[in-house]
Motif scaffolding. Sequence first.
Motif, PDB file in Angstrom:
ATOM      1  N   ASP A  55      -3.790 -11.017   1.664  1.00 61.17           N
ATOM      2  CA  ASP A  55      -5.244 -10.901   1.781  1.00 61.17           C
ATOM      3  C   ASP A  55      -5.738  -9.491   1.501  1.00 61.17           C
ATOM      4  O   ASP A  55      -6.939  -9.281   1.317  1.00 61.17           O
ATOM      5  CB  ASP A  55      -5.683 -11.306   3.188  1.00 61.17           C
ATOM      6  CG  ASP A  55      -5.032 -10.425   4.263  1.00 61.17           C
ATOM      7  OD1 ASP A  55      -3.791 -10.277   4.237  1.00 61.17           O
ATOM      8  OD2 ASP A  55      -5.768  -9.889   5.127  1.00 61.17           O
ATOM      9  N   LEU A  56      -4.840  -8.517   1.464  1.00 59.06           N
ATOM     10  CA  LEU A  56      -5.237  -7.121   1.317  1.00 59.06           C
ATOM     11  C   LEU A  56      -5.105  -6.655  -0.134  1.00 59.06           C
ATOM     12  O   LEU A  56      -4.177  -7.061  -0.844  1.00 59.06           O
ATOM     13  CB  LEU A  56      -4.371  -6.222   2.204  1.00 59.06           C
ATOM     14  CG  LEU A  56      -4.438  -6.463   3.712  1.00 59.06           C
ATOM     15  CD1 LEU A  56      -3.489  -5.523   4.439  1.00 59.06           C
ATOM     16  CD2 LEU A  56      -5.860  -6.301   4.233  1.00 59.06           C
ATOM     17  N   SER A  57      -6.023  -5.788  -0.531  1.00 58.96           N
ATOM     18  CA  SER A  57      -5.935  -5.098  -1.826  1.00 58.96           C
ATOM     19  C   SER A  57      -5.730  -3.624  -1.516  1.00 58.96           C
ATOM     20  O   SER A  57      -6.692  -2.895  -1.225  1.00 58.96           O
ATOM     21  CB  SER A  57      -7.208  -5.311  -2.647  1.00 58.96           C
ATOM     22  OG  SER A  57      -7.373  -6.678  -2.979  1.00 58.96           O
ATOM     23  N   VAL A  58      -4.472  -3.198  -1.543  1.00 56.23           N
ATOM     24  CA  VAL A  58      -4.111  -1.838  -1.151  1.00 56.23           C
ATOM     25  C   VAL A  58      -3.705  -1.055  -2.394  1.00 56.23           C
ATOM     26  O   VAL A  58      -2.925  -1.534  -3.219  1.00 56.23           O
ATOM     27  CB  VAL A  58      -2.950  -1.852  -0.136  1.00 56.23           C
ATOM     28  CG1 VAL A  58      -2.539  -0.431   0.243  1.00 56.23           C
ATOM     29  CG2 VAL A  58      -3.342  -2.640   1.114  1.00 56.23           C
ATOM     30  N   THR A  59      -4.227   0.140  -2.532  1.00 56.06           N
ATOM     31  CA  THR A  59      -3.831   1.020  -3.630  1.00 56.06           C
ATOM     32  C   THR A  59      -3.284   2.327  -3.061  1.00 56.06           C
ATOM     33  O   THR A  59      -3.687   2.769  -1.972  1.00 56.06           O
ATOM     34  CB  THR A  59      -5.008   1.326  -4.565  1.00 56.06           C
ATOM     35  OG1 THR A  59      -6.055   1.960  -3.810  1.00 56.06           O
ATOM     36  CG2 THR A  59      -5.542   0.053  -5.207  1.00 56.06           C
ATOM     37  N   LEU A  60      -2.384   2.912  -3.810  1.00 59.49           N
ATOM     38  CA  LEU A  60      -1.790   4.196  -3.426  1.00 59.49           C
ATOM     39  C   LEU A  60      -1.565   4.988  -4.703  1.00 59.49           C
ATOM     40  O   LEU A  60      -0.833   4.537  -5.587  1.00 59.49           O
ATOM     41  CB  LEU A  60      -0.468   3.970  -2.680  1.00 59.49           C
ATOM     42  CG  LEU A  60       0.061   5.103  -1.795  1.00 59.49           C
ATOM     43  CD1 LEU A  60       1.252   4.632  -0.968  1.00 59.49           C
ATOM     44  CD2 LEU A  60       0.460   6.323  -2.608  1.00 59.49           C
ATOM     45  N   ASP A  61      -2.192   6.137  -4.802  1.00 61.74           N
ATOM     46  CA  ASP A  61      -2.094   6.976  -5.997  1.00 61.74           C
ATOM     47  C   ASP A  61      -2.391   6.170  -7.260  1.00 61.74           C
ATOM     48  O   ASP A  61      -1.742   6.341  -8.304  1.00 61.74           O
ATOM     49  CB  ASP A  61      -0.705   7.611  -6.102  1.00 61.74           C
ATOM     50  CG  ASP A  61      -0.407   8.573  -4.961  1.00 61.74           C
ATOM     51  OD1 ASP A  61      -1.356   8.945  -4.227  1.00 61.74           O
ATOM     52  OD2 ASP A  61       0.765   8.946  -4.797  1.00 61.74           O
ATOM     53  N   GLY A  62      -3.378   5.276  -7.174  1.00 64.27           N
ATOM     54  CA  GLY A  62      -3.774   4.490  -8.330  1.00 64.27           C
ATOM     55  C   GLY A  62      -2.932   3.261  -8.599  1.00 64.27           C
ATOM     56  O   GLY A  62      -3.214   2.498  -9.526  1.00 64.27           O
ATOM     57  N   VAL A  63      -1.915   3.014  -7.785  1.00 68.17           N
ATOM     58  CA  VAL A  63      -1.039   1.848  -7.954  1.00 68.17           C
ATOM     59  C   VAL A  63      -1.516   0.738  -7.021  1.00 68.17           C
ATOM     60  O   VAL A  63      -1.679   0.966  -5.812  1.00 68.17           O
ATOM     61  CB  VAL A  63       0.431   2.198  -7.637  1.00 68.17           C
ATOM     62  CG1 VAL A  63       1.314   0.957  -7.734  1.00 68.17           C
ATOM     63  CG2 VAL A  63       0.932   3.291  -8.569  1.00 68.17           C
ATOM     64  N   ALA A  64      -1.752  -0.447  -7.583  1.00 65.72           N
ATOM     65  CA  ALA A  64      -2.092  -1.614  -6.763  1.00 65.72           C
ATOM     66  C   ALA A  64      -0.803  -2.164  -6.166  1.00 65.72           C
ATOM     67  O   ALA A  64       0.076  -2.649  -6.888  1.00 65.72           O
ATOM     68  CB  ALA A  64      -2.784  -2.668  -7.615  1.00 65.72           C
TER      69      ALA A  64
END
Length: 298
Positions: A55-64
């Motif tokens: 259910d989450l849309s998590v990004t880190l340093d532009g990475v999905a």
Amino acid sequence: MNRTIQATVALGACIVAFAAPARAQSVDWQKVDETLGRKATVSDDVHRYGFPRTDLSVTLDGVAIKPALALGGWVAFKPAHGGAMVMGDLVLLETEINPVMAKMIASGLEITAVHNHLLRASPATFYMHVAGHGDPVKLASAVHAALAESKTPLTAAAPASQPPALDLDTAKLDQIIGVKGQANGGVYQFNVKRRDPITQDGMPLTPVGPMGVAIGINFQSTGGGKAAITGDFVLTGDEVNPVILALRTHGIEVTALHSHMLDEQPRLFFMHFWANDDAVKLAEGLRAALDKTASTKS
């Protein structure tokens, strides 16, 4: 030893030998599946249930972030002491931590750790490690009730008809890491076992992968031969700083260092990491870190 005593000892050994399988088979696993709303992945006597945060849309340093990379919550049940022991790692948003914890405590489950695994993720995710002993159906009901306090999907999603492409040289990664990886939801995953046995409450935590005590390494392709990597090293105290040095030397960020359990033997520390770079280069850095541990290599 006379024959009467020998016969008694032999009979006792037989009873012990059959007692554990009988306990394992007496668990109504179908009822546990129904309570948790999904089928388990079964490894030996361990039933592991995945609760990915799809259910989450998590990004880190532009990475999905794909759920299998760093958002794969789980609980695992292992027959023990006439019932079952449960261990797990739940992925939660900051606002979900206290409601889930309150339900866990009210049901008699233990909270063994709450912490981050990643840095700079948006939204920020946290990880709650839980444990308990008792009737497996009651334990499953307690886990389900606690997760209902979050937005964790409680209905298992249908498997994708076409698995996502990996776009990675998996044979090369296998060769460098030294074990065979497995594709899961567009992520290439490794479980590297330690050579030393790990126990909790006198129970061997085996198989180590499903019980969360194998070194976990995940690769998610980010294009052009690059990959985002994360996971956790399972370490004894004397291995912590040599592994930190090996990872940092190879451009891999150490994002967390902590415990996951309370009374395991030997005492273990879990080191999480992150990088997004050439996949082969990162694999070589991870191999250098693995060489500082008492881990297996096939």
